[in-house]
Design an enzyme around this catalytic site. Structure first.
Site, short mmCIF file in Angstrom:
data_model
loop_
_atom_site.label_atom_id
_atom_site.label_comp_id
_atom_site.label_asym_id
_atom_site.label_seq_id
_atom_site.Cartn_x
_atom_site.Cartn_y
_atom_site.Cartn_z
N ARG A 92 0.82 -1.22 0.00
CA ARG A 92 0.00 0.00 0.00
C ARG A 92 0.85 1.27 0.00
O ARG A 92 0.62 2.19 -0.78
CB ARG A 92 -0.94 -0.01 1.21
N ILE A 93 1.84 1.33 0.91
CA ILE A 93 2.65 2.54 1.02
C ILE A 93 3.55 2.69 -0.20
O ILE A 93 3.67 3.79 -0.77
CB ILE A 93 3.47 2.53 2.32
N ASP B 184 8.72 -6.81 -5.08
CA ASP B 184 7.76 -7.26 -4.08
C ASP B 184 7.64 -8.77 -4.15
O ASP B 184 7.78 -9.37 -5.23
CB ASP B 184 6.38 -6.63 -4.32
N CYS C 192 9.48 -2.18 2.91
CA CYS C 192 9.20 -3.60 3.15
C CYS C 192 9.25 -3.92 4.64
O CYS C 192 9.91 -3.22 5.41
CB CYS C 192 10.22 -4.46 2.40
N PRO C 193 8.56 -4.98 5.07
CA PRO C 193 8.69 -5.43 6.45
C PRO C 193 10.10 -5.95 6.70
O PRO C 193 10.85 -6.25 5.77
CB PRO C 193 7.66 -6.57 6.56
N SER D 251 10.83 2.58 6.64
CA SER D 251 10.26 1.30 7.00
C SER D 251 10.79 0.80 8.34
O SER D 251 10.20 1.06 9.39
CB SER D 251 10.52 0.28 5.88
N ARG D 252 11.92 0.09 8.33
CA ARG D 252 12.51 -0.45 9.54
C ARG D 252 14.01 -0.22 9.51
O ARG D 252 14.68 -0.51 8.52
CB ARG D 252 12.21 -1.95 9.68
N ASP E 297 14.10 7.75 8.41
CA ASP E 297 13.21 8.09 9.51
C ASP E 297 13.26 7.04 10.61
O ASP E 297 12.59 7.18 11.63
CB ASP E 297 11.77 8.25 8.99
N GLU F 255 16.16 2.62 18.66
CA GLU F 255 15.43 3.87 18.83
C GLU F 255 14.99 4.03 20.29
O GLU F 255 14.32 3.14 20.81
CB GLU F 255 14.21 3.89 17.90
N HIS G 175 11.57 9.03 13.53
CA HIS G 175 10.48 8.05 13.37
C HIS G 175 9.11 8.73 13.42
O HIS G 175 8.22 8.36 14.20
CB HIS G 175 10.57 6.97 14.44
#
Length: 310
Positions: free
Chosen positions: A157-158, A177, A208-209, A236-237, A261, A266, A285
């Protein structure tokens, strides 16, 4: 029914209302919860909401009264899912609240790398223009996006929302993907392998996750496959990037700029290499944190609990 929110401050620092959850029972909201405070704050709670406060097997074993866990975020790795499943405790996350907020923020990071609006505005405020001899000046190369290629890793989606924005700038999209939707392909968008994306993209954005097989995917070896001067974005991560390798590539000029971000830890350690790397923007973040997105998150959290109780 006792309801507890373990760490509500980042979702609601005071500009939203907890009344939607409060109507279901006796609600206690904690702004933050340390590891040592978790046991006492779980005591007697049937409904538990958490954002980043971990819930382990030991917590579930010590609190058999827990009936429902609501994660106030998309990522749910803070909860021992296997332990919850064994006890038939539903764990609900919130995956769709911030799609446009994060896509918009990724766009802001990309544009800031291209134009350094903030740096130039600060320079003018400091008097540099007033002291100058010319009608204009720039402190770093300015980049036009039209005709450039954006590589998007994680085209959900993002990623798709960011891709639509980038196409409006005249960019072409290379998408990676696990589950490609070929119906989305067009003259300006196609799916690619990761190596094709590395080789062809002027800008690479991670959406992505985080899994074991992609941890540190941006590293010395993958950067070597990229175009010289590539721009790298991460909303993302943090652990998707080997931060030491990216910092070294920025210092060497191999990577033209990075904007992240998220970081591997963190809040970060002061010696995180990206905090002092050249041409690197780090934000705390906040891609998800527009008031509109947080309001949607709150509404969905209420709906999840309501659906469970019904």
């Amino acid at each position: 029914m006792k309801i507890v929110v373990l760490d509500g401050y980042t979702l609601n620092p005071g500009d939203l209302s907890w009344s939607g959850i409060e109507k279901f029972g006796e609600l206690t909201v904690h702004e933050r919860t340390s590891t040592e405070q978790i046991p006492e704050r779980l005591a007697g709670a049937e409904i538990v909401f958490t954002n980043k406060t971990p819930l382990t097997r030991a917590h579930f074993e010590a609190n058999p009264q827990i009936r429902f866990v609501g994660v106030l975020a998309t990522g749910y790795n803070v909860v021992d899912i296997a332990a919850a499943k064994e006890r038939k405790i539903p764990v609900c996350n919130i995956p769709t609240y911030g799609t446009m907020a994060v896509a918009q923020f990724a766009t802001a990071l990309m544009l800031e790398l291209c134009h350094r609006v903030g740096r130039h505005a600060d320079s003018v405020r400091a008097g540099d223009w007033s002291r100058g001899n010319d009608f204009c000046y720039w402190l770093n190369p300015l980049v036009e996006l039209d005709g450039k290629t954006l590589g998007i890793v994680g085209f959900g989606r993002i990623g798709q929302a960011f891709g639509r924005i980038a196409q409006a700038f005249g960019m072409k999209i290379l998408a990676v993907d696990e589950y490609p939707n070929k119906a989305l392909e067009s003259d300006t968008l196609r799916y690619a392998t990761l190596d094709e994306l590395y080789a062809g993209a002027d800008v690479i954005s991670l959406h992505c996750p985080l899994f074991d097989n992609n941890k540190g995917m941006i590293n010395q070896q993958s950067i070597a496959k990229m175009k010289p001067g590539v721009l790298i974005l991460n909303t993302s991560r943090g652990p998707l990037i080997n931060e030491a390798d990216l910092a070294a590539a920025l210092k060497a000029g191999r990577v033209g700029g990075a904007a992240v971000d998220v970081l591997s830890s963190e809040p970060p350690s002061p010696d995180n290499p990206l905090l002092s790397a050249p041409n690197c923007l780090v934000t705390p973040h906040i891609a998800w944190a527009t008031k509109e997105a947080r309001s949607r998150l709150m509404d969905i959290a209420v709906d999840n609990l309501d659906a469970f109780l019904k």
